[in-house]
Enzyme design. Structure first.
Site: not given
Lengths: 426, 426
Positions: B95, B285
């Site tokens: 973020g 993943k």
């Protein structure tokens, strides 16, 4: 097995185009208006002649017929008939690791293979050491070869006595080797498996693969083994996988033969029929590995390396699209694709040398000598061949990453410009 | 823009199923037999209503009509109309890195964006430090945020003032966040982009993606950004790439808006329309990365890691085949696919914690706390969700690698058995 070619008006043309091996076979049995080839097993001549007829030579309909008795078909499909002798051609690290693996496997499958594996080592002094110590002290000293692997210095001996030939020499020596062994090929219809990695340009300027060179020069069917196989790790029996292209497509007996030859508890093979893609992956991944080594050498982190690698893979796919339009995209997800690309880009010799290229002003040939102790780099030569092939097709603009790798290797481009090449790749 | 729904016999059903946001819009303009929605820009209501009508609700033919004047269509296509305010929701490492990137980009594109970026940081003490020092000392201390990134502690403020909402919180908190901001959503038709990674199971036991949760709970169109983006490297401006899913598919103005928001000289975005695959890659993943970390922890080399990784990628593809049959195989070759898989399997936090799992008897939750200093792991939760989804469909047998990762994470399987799982994967 009998293969009968009827109505052979153009027999002489056919005769002259056949490989020396097939010519010998043919001369033994030729009659005036009927060519009948008789041989003991395997259907190899069948597949070779079919291939010649259907892909290489443009005969009229009359000649393009092969009559095979039903018993011959049965026999032709049984490529496992008779115990096979195996010869490994190439005494580098990978040749030694594969000789070790095969040595152990043939001993487990005595109904399929003769127990002695002939291991051709070119350098006589090294061969003597291996014979004495069971260790390839120059390229793979970590393991002792099993006693049934016999190092030999006579190439013609190794070849003439083998039914299965494993080609595991640097690709730049392949044509010379095939030329040298042309007259020694066994009369027992040998099969080849190419483990060499690299691309060639034929006399017409087109791409030629290692297996195609062997097939063209020796007239034998050739399969491919390719995967994430760093030699020392296979030798140390760390779990590894590989992709195997059956030399006789869809022949289940042959598939089983080669599974027994290569597979063991810690080395798993998966079969794939998309041979050219498997082989191109094995060569092109070395260019990607150079790119990743350059990124490492430039001091970038994982994001940049991942960008380089995925850009490289996309150029690999586009390259295969151009030169083998019938490719299967899924082949790239086999071990020979993504697996090998990763192993080479994080652990192989191409990555290592190209990383050093950034920190040195030496040529790549000098670094190769300095860092690899006699082992050969495939990447720079492959990048050069790819550059020429793309140049011939005026496609360099669509392959900025591959082009950049070649130009960085020959020192005509600043390695720092690699990032720009990655950014501009479609 | 005016959107007119005619012949609304089932208006009440429609009304109740609409998101709170759309209900507000609708109430403002509803007439007795004609629902007319008027708003200023973007066509967002259009796309949202169309989506609701065509995919979520089963109306009769009579209601399933949307009339739009031609000028409204033009306007609807211009999602760049008016300068946009951007809010970044989530003060973790990623973020912070993305707030930094966006802060610099909006300053370069003042005709498209308001210069101030609202950066929601949940922890007030951390927010105060960021405000004072410009540094996120807890998760990404290496960089100073630009002055136009304003850390805010009021979630409703950040949300109500933003036209573009960047969701970059751990996926396990996403539903709570959406619930909390439901009433604060701007009246200016915001668009969302999900950067969270993870999968969910909805109340009916089906797979639900982060973007689908945001869309379901807030009624806004949602895109996805995903790629090989280790936060610290993006923050340090090492060259990185990402794949971007346009929230308004095929809307070129919207595509350009988001390119300007995310792309810079050292961060390249490529657009992809195969949103669900992009998002699933970003989640799955992490399971592959755990597998690779386990291989590292077990002391294996590159061959085994490459085998694990390519096996994991093949299970990823099969998983996507099951849950999103219209997927494009080529999506896996974008940066969000192979690029992200590699970066996570060689450099991410999931790999790191799972490597430690081998050498410790601690639970994965304890290792997460110990090693990640408050950051959250997505991998184990994703592996758990995947395990449940596959169990529901009785498909566990076809995914031995994914199943093994979950069972190793919850300590019901010996990590050494991972190799057997890789070998048995189809």
């Amino acid at each position: 097995m009998a293969i009968i070619l009827k109505n052979s008006l153009k027999l002489n043309v056919f005769h002259n185009k056949l490989s020396p091996f097939l010519r010998r076979r043919q001369s033994e049995t030729q009659t005036s208006s009927l060519l009948s080839l008789t041989t003991s097993s395997c259907g190899l001549i069948e597949s070779t002649i079919k291939d010649k007829l259907q892909t290489k030579l443009k005969f009229g309909n009359t000649l393009n017929k092969i009559e095979i008795t039903s018993s011959a078909v049965l026999e032709a499909n049984d490529c496992t008939k008779g115990r096979k002798s195996v010869g490994v051609l190439g005494g580098g690290a990978w040749g030694t690791a594969i000789a070790d693996l095969i040595g152990r496997n043939v001993a487990k499958h005595k109904h399929l293979f003769h127990e002695e594996v002939l291991f051709y080592v070119r350098d006589e002094s090294l061969r003597l050491i291996i014979e004495k110590t069971r260790q390839n002290i120059r390229y793979l000293s970590a393991i002792k070869l099993p006693l049934n692997v016999r190092p030999v210095s006579s190439l013609s001996d190794a070849v003439s006595k083998s039914d299965v030939l494993i080609f595991v020499i640097p690709h730049q020596y392949l044509q010379d080797l095939c030329y040298a062994i042309n007259d020694s090929i066994s009369t027992r219809n040998p099969i080849g498996i190419s483990l060499s990695k690299g691309l060639h340009i034929d006399s017409a300027g087109n791409l030629e693969l290692n297996s195609q060179i062997i097939h063209r020069m020796l007239g034998i069917p050739v399969g491919v083994l390719s995967g994430a196989n760093i030699a020392i790790e296979v030798a140390q029996r760390q779990y590894s996988e590989a992709t195997l292209v059956n030399p006789l497509t869809n022949d289940k007996n042959c598939e089983e033969l080669f599974r027994c030859l290569f597979e063991c508890n810690l080395f798993r093979v998966s079969f794939c029929n998309d041979g050219p893609t498997v082989e191109m992956c094995g060569a092109l991944k070395n260019i990607v590995a150079i790119g990743c080594g350059l990124v490492d050498g430039l001091g970038y982190g994982m994001n940049t390396k991942a960008a380089a690698l995925s850009c490289g893979v996309r150029e690999m796919i586009r390259f295969v699209e151009v030169f083998h339009p019938k490719y299967e995209l899924s082949t790239f997800f086999q071990n020979c694709g993504i697996g090998d690309i990763i192993a080479s880009s994080f652990g192989g010799r191409n990555r290592k040398v190209s990383e050093a290229l950034i920190k040195s002003s030496k040529s790549i040939e000098m670094l190769e000598k300095q860092l690899l102790r006699g082992q050969k780099l495939q990447g720079p030569q492959t990048a050069h061949v790819v550059y020429q092939l793309l140049q011939n097709k005026q496609l360099l603009n669509e392959f900025p990453f591959f082009s950049a790798i070649h130009r960085i290797c020959n020192r005509t481009m600043d390695p720092k410009d690699l990032i720009q090449a990655i950014k501009s790749s479609p």
